[in-house]
Design a protein around this motif. Sequence first.
Motif, PDB file in Angstrom:
ATOM      1  N   THR A 182      41.928  42.845  29.259  1.00 24.25           N
ATOM      2  CA  THR A 182      41.106  42.827  30.477  1.00 24.25           C
ATOM      3  C   THR A 182      41.168  41.452  31.138  1.00 24.25           C
ATOM      4  O   THR A 182      41.289  41.333  32.356  1.00 24.25           O
ATOM      5  CB  THR A 182      39.626  43.122  30.120  1.00 24.25           C
ATOM      6  N   HIS A 183      41.092  40.403  30.303  1.00 19.65           N
ATOM      7  CA  HIS A 183      41.132  39.041  30.855  1.00 19.65           C
ATOM      8  C   HIS A 183      42.488  38.749  31.473  1.00 19.65           C
ATOM      9  O   HIS A 183      42.596  38.067  32.486  1.00 19.65           O
ATOM     10  CB  HIS A 183      40.842  38.006  29.762  1.00 19.65           C
ATOM     11  N   MET A 184      43.526  39.261  30.810  1.00 20.36           N
ATOM     12  CA  MET A 184      44.865  39.019  31.330  1.00 20.36           C
ATOM     13  C   MET A 184      45.020  39.677  32.695  1.00 20.36           C
ATOM     14  O   MET A 184      45.589  39.094  33.617  1.00 20.36           O
ATOM     15  CB  MET A 184      45.892  39.604  30.371  1.00 20.36           C
ATOM     16  N   ILE A 185      44.478  40.887  32.824  1.00 14.60           N
ATOM     17  CA  ILE A 185      44.541  41.595  34.110  1.00 14.60           C
ATOM     18  C   ILE A 185      43.758  40.805  35.158  1.00 14.60           C
ATOM     19  O   ILE A 185      44.226  40.568  36.272  1.00 14.60           O
ATOM     20  CB  ILE A 185      44.020  43.041  33.973  1.00 14.60           C
ATOM     21  N   ASP A 186      42.552  40.355  34.775  1.00 18.06           N
ATOM     22  CA  ASP A 186      41.766  39.525  35.704  1.00 18.06           C
ATOM     23  C   ASP A 186      42.573  38.295  36.122  1.00 18.06           C
ATOM     24  O   ASP A 186      42.537  37.872  37.268  1.00 18.06           O
ATOM     25  CB  ASP A 186      40.465  39.042  35.042  1.00 18.06           C
ATOM     26  N   ALA A 187      43.290  37.730  35.143  1.00 12.39           N
ATOM     27  CA  ALA A 187      44.010  36.478  35.411  1.00 12.39           C
ATOM     28  C   ALA A 187      45.205  36.689  36.341  1.00 12.39           C
ATOM     29  O   ALA A 187      45.486  35.831  37.175  1.00 12.39           O
ATOM     30  CB  ALA A 187      44.470  35.844  34.096  1.00 12.39           C
ATOM     31  N   VAL A 188      45.909  37.806  36.217  1.00 12.12           N
ATOM     32  CA  VAL A 188      47.151  37.924  36.995  1.00 12.12           C
ATOM     33  C   VAL A 188      47.003  38.703  38.306  1.00 12.12           C
ATOM     34  O   VAL A 188      47.917  38.683  39.126  1.00 12.12           O
ATOM     35  CB  VAL A 188      48.313  38.543  36.183  1.00 12.12           C
ATOM     36  N   THR A 189      45.854  39.371  38.526  1.00 10.94           N
ATOM     37  CA  THR A 189      45.732  40.101  39.794  1.00 10.94           C
ATOM     38  C   THR A 189      45.532  39.110  40.935  1.00 10.94           C
ATOM     39  O   THR A 189      44.933  38.051  40.764  1.00 10.94           O
ATOM     40  CB  THR A 189      44.555  41.117  39.773  1.00 10.94           C
ATOM     41  N   THR A 190      46.064  39.480  42.075  1.00 11.63           N
ATOM     42  CA  THR A 190      45.916  38.652  43.282  1.00 11.63           C
ATOM     43  C   THR A 190      44.825  39.290  44.121  1.00 11.63           C
ATOM     44  O   THR A 190      44.971  40.432  44.561  1.00 11.63           O
ATOM     45  CB  THR A 190      47.252  38.612  44.046  1.00 11.63           C
ATOM     46  N   ASN A 191      43.730  38.570  44.307  1.00 15.46           N
ATOM     47  CA  ASN A 191      42.550  39.182  44.933  1.00 15.46           C
ATOM     48  C   ASN A 191      42.343  38.720  46.376  1.00 15.46           C
ATOM     49  O   ASN A 191      41.261  38.863  46.927  1.00 15.46           O
ATOM     50  CB  ASN A 191      41.292  38.839  44.106  1.00 15.46           C
ATOM     51  N   LYS A 192      43.388  38.163  46.959  1.00 13.37           N
ATOM     52  CA  LYS A 192      43.226  37.623  48.318  1.00 13.37           C
ATOM     53  C   LYS A 192      42.660  38.695  49.262  1.00 13.37           C
ATOM     54  O   LYS A 192      43.170  39.807  49.356  1.00 13.37           O
ATOM     55  CB  LYS A 192      44.584  37.152  48.847  1.00 13.37           C
ATOM     56  N   THR A 193      41.615  38.356  49.959  1.00 13.61           N
ATOM     57  CA  THR A 193      41.005  39.276  50.913  1.00 13.61           C
ATOM     58  C   THR A 193      40.221  38.475  51.927  1.00 13.61           C
ATOM     59  O   THR A 193      40.130  37.257  51.830  1.00 13.61           O
ATOM     60  CB  THR A 193      40.111  40.302  50.176  1.00 13.61           C
ATOM     61  N   ASP A 194      39.665  39.168  52.910  1.00 18.26           N
ATOM     62  CA  ASP A 194      38.870  38.516  53.961  1.00 18.26           C
ATOM     63  C   ASP A 194      37.936  39.546  54.569  1.00 18.26           C
ATOM     64  O   ASP A 194      38.255  40.738  54.560  1.00 18.26           O
ATOM     65  CB  ASP A 194      39.804  38.067  55.108  1.00 18.26           C
ATOM     66  N   PHE A 195      36.877  39.081  55.177  1.00 14.80           N
ATOM     67  CA  PHE A 195      36.114  39.956  56.065  1.00 14.80           C
ATOM     68  C   PHE A 195      36.972  40.189  57.307  1.00 14.80           C
ATOM     69  O   PHE A 195      37.688  39.293  57.764  1.00 14.80           O
ATOM     70  CB  PHE A 195      34.784  39.295  56.451  1.00 14.80           C
ATOM     71  N   PHE A 196      36.932  41.401  57.830  1.00 15.26           N
ATOM     72  CA  PHE A 196      37.668  41.783  59.044  1.00 15.26           C
ATOM     73  C   PHE A 196      39.152  41.436  58.947  1.00 15.26           C
ATOM     74  O   PHE A 196      39.773  41.050  59.927  1.00 15.26           O
ATOM     75  CB  PHE A 196      37.021  41.155  60.302  1.00 15.26           C
ATOM     76  N   ARG A 197      39.727  41.603  57.742  1.00 18.26           N
ATOM     77  CA  ARG A 197      41.169  41.392  57.589  1.00 18.26           C
ATOM     78  C   ARG A 197      41.904  42.529  58.303  1.00 18.26           C
ATOM     79  O   ARG A 197      41.483  43.682  58.207  1.00 18.26           O
ATOM     80  CB  ARG A 197      41.504  41.424  56.099  1.00 18.26           C
TER      81      ARG A 197
END
Length: 295
Positions: free
Chosen positions: A84-99
Amino acid sequence: MAPASAARRKSNPIVLPASDSLSDEEFTRIADLVGGHTGIRLPAGKRTMVEGRIRKRMRAVGQSSFSGYCHYVFEDGGLASEVTHMIDAVTTNKTDFFREPEHFEVLRRQIVPDCLSRSKGAAKTGIKVWSAAASNGAEAYTIAMVLAETAGSGRKFDYSILGTDISTDILAQARRAVYPGDFVSPVPAEMQQRYLMRSRDPSASEVRIVPELRRRVGFMHLNLMDEKYPVDTDVDAIFLRNVLIYFDKPTQAAVVGRLLRHLRPGGYLLLGHSESMIGTSLRLKQLAPSVFKLV
Ligand SMILES: C[S@@+](CC[C@H](N)C(=O)[O-])C[C@H]1O[C@@H](n2cnc3c(N)ncnc32)[C@H](O)[C@@H]1O
């Protein structure tokens, strides 16, 4: 009082040699593990990114080298707790409001009126939207703001938003709904007034989404690789944006195919702008480059 450097040594005793790196075999094992669980491809070009992120996990589990960490995960029983930690570590969570803001215009001008006209004469009108790679919730709360604005300015309707993601860390942030002041700058000023709460402490720049919107948005852990998920099958619109790019082509098609089981006939699928071609081969009518309707 201990000097700052001593305090740092005490809380963080592991010093990692900067020259340490993952061997080809270690990188492949990690990439296969992550790919098998999440569908995310980790090509060789991602090695430096993976090393940087895994370093934090090494510290957390008391390992001072990549080989020690890999031994711990793959040979020494660490896998179950570490995946689970590895998945948390390698996911790219880039996001924005009104993207990719055009999609929120589509929501306001096309999806909402379409849902309202379908339910003409019904006692209760409700709109269900699913943010299927929700990250920290910015997308789901943007949807909530747009629906709240639309419901407040014309025919009243009920609405609910489901946000799902594979990363447990990022889901915890989404549920908290607290964001740094500069992160919410894409939210138009009048919506900031209505939907963001500022701290009473003037030196704190963080803001929180107002309870009226938080009540409308639920978050759930969900892996898009799973064959089945406990999500309603009459969703009006699915936002599946900026996640398919991490999967290979067969996986992209399989993920979209499974998601469509949860869309009502005539429902909408919105992909990220760079993912627009992915929907074209499925049971979907393309309305705009990254906007599709289930036929
Ligand atoms: C780049 S963010 C996109 C966020 C948002 N949709 C947007 O466009 O701003 C991609 C998200 O997909 C999630 N993700 C990656 N693989 C996934 C999977 N197999 N199942 C569910 N979520 C996944 C990641 O954890 C990450 O939060």
